[in-house]
Design a protein around this motif. Structure first.
Motif, short mmCIF file in Angstrom:
data_model
loop_
_atom_site.label_atom_id
_atom_site.label_comp_id
_atom_site.label_asym_id
_atom_site.label_seq_id
_atom_site.Cartn_x
_atom_site.Cartn_y
_atom_site.Cartn_z
N SER A 146 1.93 51.44 10.32
CA SER A 146 3.00 52.40 9.98
C SER A 146 3.98 52.58 11.13
CB SER A 146 2.39 53.76 9.59
OG SER A 146 1.57 53.64 8.46
N ARG A 147 4.36 51.48 11.75
CA ARG A 147 5.34 51.54 12.83
C ARG A 147 5.93 50.16 13.07
NH1 ARG A 147 3.55 49.49 17.70
NH2 ARG A 147 1.30 49.16 17.93
N TYR A 148 7.06 50.17 13.79
CA TYR A 148 7.67 48.91 14.20
C TYR A 148 6.89 48.31 15.36
CZ TYR A 148 11.95 49.29 11.42
OH TYR A 148 12.84 49.34 10.39
N ILE A 149 6.58 47.02 15.25
CA ILE A 149 5.97 46.33 16.39
C ILE A 149 7.05 45.62 17.20
CG2 ILE A 149 3.71 46.07 15.31
CD1 ILE A 149 4.47 43.15 14.72
N ILE A 150 8.21 45.40 16.60
CA ILE A 150 9.40 44.95 17.31
C ILE A 150 10.53 45.89 16.92
CG2 ILE A 150 11.05 43.07 17.68
CD1 ILE A 150 8.88 41.08 17.00
N ALA A 151 11.05 46.63 17.89
CA ALA A 151 12.04 47.67 17.62
C ALA A 151 13.27 47.09 16.91
CB ALA A 151 12.45 48.35 18.92
N PRO A 152 13.87 47.85 16.00
CA PRO A 152 15.04 47.34 15.26
C PRO A 152 16.31 47.37 16.10
CG PRO A 152 14.52 49.58 14.57
CD PRO A 152 13.44 49.17 15.53
N ASP A 153 16.33 46.55 17.14
CA ASP A 153 17.43 46.52 18.10
C ASP A 153 18.12 45.16 18.17
OD1 ASP A 153 16.74 49.12 18.82
OD2 ASP A 153 15.41 48.46 20.42
N PHE A 154 17.70 44.19 17.34
CA PHE A 154 18.14 42.83 17.55
C PHE A 154 19.21 42.41 16.53
CE2 PHE A 154 13.98 43.16 19.49
CZ PHE A 154 14.21 42.56 20.72
N ASP A 155 20.02 41.43 16.94
CA ASP A 155 21.09 40.94 16.08
C ASP A 155 20.58 39.98 15.01
OD1 ASP A 155 22.87 42.36 17.74
OD2 ASP A 155 23.07 40.66 19.10
N ASP A 156 19.42 39.40 15.25
CA ASP A 156 18.81 38.51 14.25
C ASP A 156 17.35 38.28 14.62
OD1 ASP A 156 18.63 36.94 12.01
OD2 ASP A 156 19.38 35.12 12.97
N ILE A 157 16.51 38.06 13.62
CA ILE A 157 15.10 37.72 13.83
C ILE A 157 14.71 36.68 12.78
CG2 ILE A 157 12.71 38.51 13.82
CD1 ILE A 157 13.60 41.21 14.78
N LYS A 158 14.11 35.58 13.23
CA LYS A 158 13.58 34.56 12.33
C LYS A 158 12.09 34.38 12.64
CE LYS A 158 17.65 33.49 10.63
NZ LYS A 158 18.02 33.93 9.26
N PHE A 159 11.30 34.11 11.59
CA PHE A 159 9.86 33.89 11.76
C PHE A 159 9.55 32.42 11.61
CE2 PHE A 159 5.46 33.74 10.12
CZ PHE A 159 4.82 34.38 11.17
N SER A 160 8.81 31.86 12.59
CA SER A 160 8.42 30.46 12.52
C SER A 160 7.21 30.22 13.41
CB SER A 160 9.59 29.56 12.98
OG SER A 160 9.23 28.20 12.94
#
Length: 635
Positions: free
Chosen positions: A178-192
């Motif tokens: 129930s929390r962010y593990i990566i804060a919503p501060d980034f211009d883009d995020i991709k998962f790979s």
């Protein structure tokens, strides 16, 4: 005018505490012991003669980059942890949390919900703007739900993780925590490759699946590579000495692993494929082998390499290909125009107009050679010489001699179909003849449900896997069998025929759809209806459109309303909704009074009609419920 203090994330090594009074925010101290309890904090304040009876304490939890409320009873429980706060008025604080903004009194009492994007005082009336928000609604036990979250949209990663996007700021949320593990501060995020590639201010870094930063924001490019590696790049841009508009771009590539460890430094023009325990690196015009064990370059220059197995690899030098082993010794010098690895143990070598099989583990080239070798489904090989085709098994054993003009393998039906001078024969998979047909076909299509369409003298019918004509060639057009029935056309009228050539529905309708489990969908004029397995009309043509769903149901449309019919053409849900869409088997997004909800096939309500959109996220195994923000009185 209000006195305004804003406290964002601070990079303190220990937790900090703030003393809040009715008109002031004061930073009290930096705690030496981050394990202090709320009780410890109040005891420390009183020892230092701070008045706490009419104040609240806000604690900045450095480890989580969040703030929390500390009250005299040591357990508030009403206010969630939040990201920042500021003094809104003399007696109120504006709190900004992961779910949105809300108001709290300077005595620690919750004054509003925490899901707004903006709150303002307009002519003594408190107004709030709802943020675009989502709720996750799982249908499987063990999948966590979420409260209303202020985001624009999300991308599921797993049943617990998703990437959120709010106003083009991205973060990663863990539903189980129930929390962010990566804060919503980034211009883009991709998962790979089990990692997150993050970008901020045109610099990229890496986080692991737990949300721990493993590569800082220091690269211009990060690309997923082979195995568990990532290519990294730093770009240098320089200007021409005389021409300012002429720029030189110098990319320097390196490699890191999934733990963030630098494997290859950023010194190369390019990083190629991984093969034989080496990476291909390029400093100028050619690749060379790079050993990560001792960080040395092996001086064999090549143009390309194809990773195949751990022992051997095709390597291109100039225009020609050869084979090299894991000791970087040539097994076959570069002399072939192409090498095609089919599997670990079988490759195809091409030189001029000849193709041969090559067994790398035996270093053996198999004779004879062929004009062409074509791989087929199931690992079989078509061999072609002088325009005639034969067939080899996956172990390169001869099955059919090269005397035919066409060969097709139907592994599911355990037969091989051959053609010579328009006469077809059917063989068993071991190459023994099953049947030789004594009639010609212009076309012989694939087998579906054990039957194949054939064309004879311009007319169509069906043959079985024994080569017997089971539906005579009398139709102008046929479509493949579906659930034991095939669509057939005579002239411009369509009907259905069975595998025993029983005409279920005589060609009467203007259009048909493939036969469902227990019904066919037919059109007469501009309207659609249903026929059963005996060809009887269950519903006479009356619907404006009919769409089959993935669960073999039908969504029917008539007079601006939609309903649901089952696979037998029987009504399940009457025509009631303006919109109806199957998001997953037996779950339907429907709209009522401008808002979307979710119902099952029998119109049992699953989700209330409160949302501006509903989607299904396969990776989260949840429905995503969207609300679009608007201004309203503060609640």
């Amino acid at each position: 005018m209000f006195l305004l203090f804003v406290f964002q994330f601070l990079s303190f090594g220990q937790d900090s505490i703030f003393l809040i009074s009715s008109d002031n925010i004061k930073k009290f101290a930096t705690l030496v012991d981050t394990n202090f309890t709320t009780k410890d904090i109040f005891i420390t304040l009183k020892k230092n003669n701070y008045e706490t009876d009419n104040s609240i304490i806000i604690r900045k939890i450095n480890k989580e980059n969040t703030f929390s409320i500390c009250t005299q009873n040591f357990n508030n429980g009403q206010i969630p942890n939040f990201r920042s706060f500021e003094l809104f008025s003399k007696n109120a604080l504006l709190i900004k949390s992961d779910t949105g903004s809300g108001l709290m009194s300077t005595q620690g009492k919750q004054l509003s919900k925490f899901y707004y994007s903006e709150i303002k005082n307009e002519n003594a009336i408190l107004l709030a703007k709802r943020e675009n928000s989502i709720v996750l609604f799982p249908i499987t036990k063990g999948h966590p739900n979420t409260k209303l979250m202020a985001v624009d949209n999300i991308e599921g990663i797993s049943k617990n993780l998703f990437i959120s996007n709010k106003s083009s700021k991205f973060g990663v949320y863990d539903c189980s925590k129930s929390r962010y593990i990566i804060a919503p501060d980034f211009d883009d995020i991709k998962f790979s490759k089990n990692c997150f590639i993050v970008e901020k201010n045109n610099k990229k870094g890496l986080f692991d699946i737990q949300g721990k930063q493993i590569v800082p924001l220091m690269y211009d490019k990060i690309l997923p590579d082979t195995l568990n590696y990532f290519k990294t790049c730093n770009t240098n841009v320089s200007s021409h000495q005389q021409l300012e508009n002429l720029k030189f771009v110098d990319d320097k590539w390196g490699l890191v692993d999934g733990n963030g460890k630098i494997i290859i430094p950023n010194e190369f023009v390019d990083i190629g494929k991984y093969a034989l325990g080496y990476f291909a690196v390029k400093k100028s015009d050619f690749f060379e082998f790079y050993s990560t064990n001792d960080n040395i370059i092996v001086a064999i220059k090549f143009k390309n390499i194809l990773p195949t197995n751990k022992k051997f690899a095709p390597v291109q030098v100039g225009f020609y290909w050869g084979v090299i082993n894991d000791m970087l010794q040539w097994k076959i010098p570069p002399s072939y125009s192409e090498i095609l690895p089919i599997s670990d143990s079988i490759w195809i070598l091409k030189k001029s107009k000849n193709m041969s099989f090559y067994l790398p583990y035996k270093n053996e080239i198999i004779s004879p050679s062929y004009e062409e070798i074509i791989t087929t489904s199931g690992g079989y090989f078509k061999i072609i010489n002088n325009g005639l085709i034969g067939l080899l098994s996956p172990k390169l054993q001869p099955i059919i001699p090269a005397i035919y003009t066409k060969i097709k393998v139907f592994e599911k039906d355990n037969i091989i179909l051959t053609n010579k001078l328009n006469y077809y024969s059917i063989f068993y998979m071991n190459g023994n003849l099953k049947v030789r047909m004594h009639y010609t076909f212009e076309k012989y299509l694939d087998y579906v449900e054990g039957l194949a369409q054939v064309q004879h003298k311009g007319k169509w019918g069906f043959v079985n896997t024994d080569g017997q004509i089971v539906v005579s060639t009398q139709y102008d057009e046929c479509k493949d069998f579906s659930n034991g029935k095939a669509e057939v056309r005579i002239g411009n009228k369509w009907g259905y025929v069975s595998a025993t050539e029983k005409l279920i529905v005589s060609p009467y309708y203007d259009e048909t759809k493939k036969y469902n489990i227990g019904s066919g969908c037919v059109r007469k004029g501009t309207f659609w209806g249903f026929v059963d397995a005996l060809g009887k009309e269950v519903y006479k043509p009356q619907f404006e459109s009919v769409k089959e769903t993935n669960s073999n149901k039908y969504i029917v449309y008539k007079n601006g309303k939609k309903g649901i019919f089952d696979e037998n053409g029987i009504e399940l849900m009457s025509l009631f909704y303006k919109d109806c869409e199957e998001l997953m088997p037996n779950y339907y997004k429907t709209r009522l009074f401008g808002k979307y909800g979710l119902v099952d096939a029998k119109n049992n309500k699953i989700i209330d009609f409160l949302y501006d959109n509903i989607t299904w996220d396969e990776k989260l195994q949840s429905f995503v419920l969207y609300k679009i923000g608007d201004w309203q009185a503060l609640k």
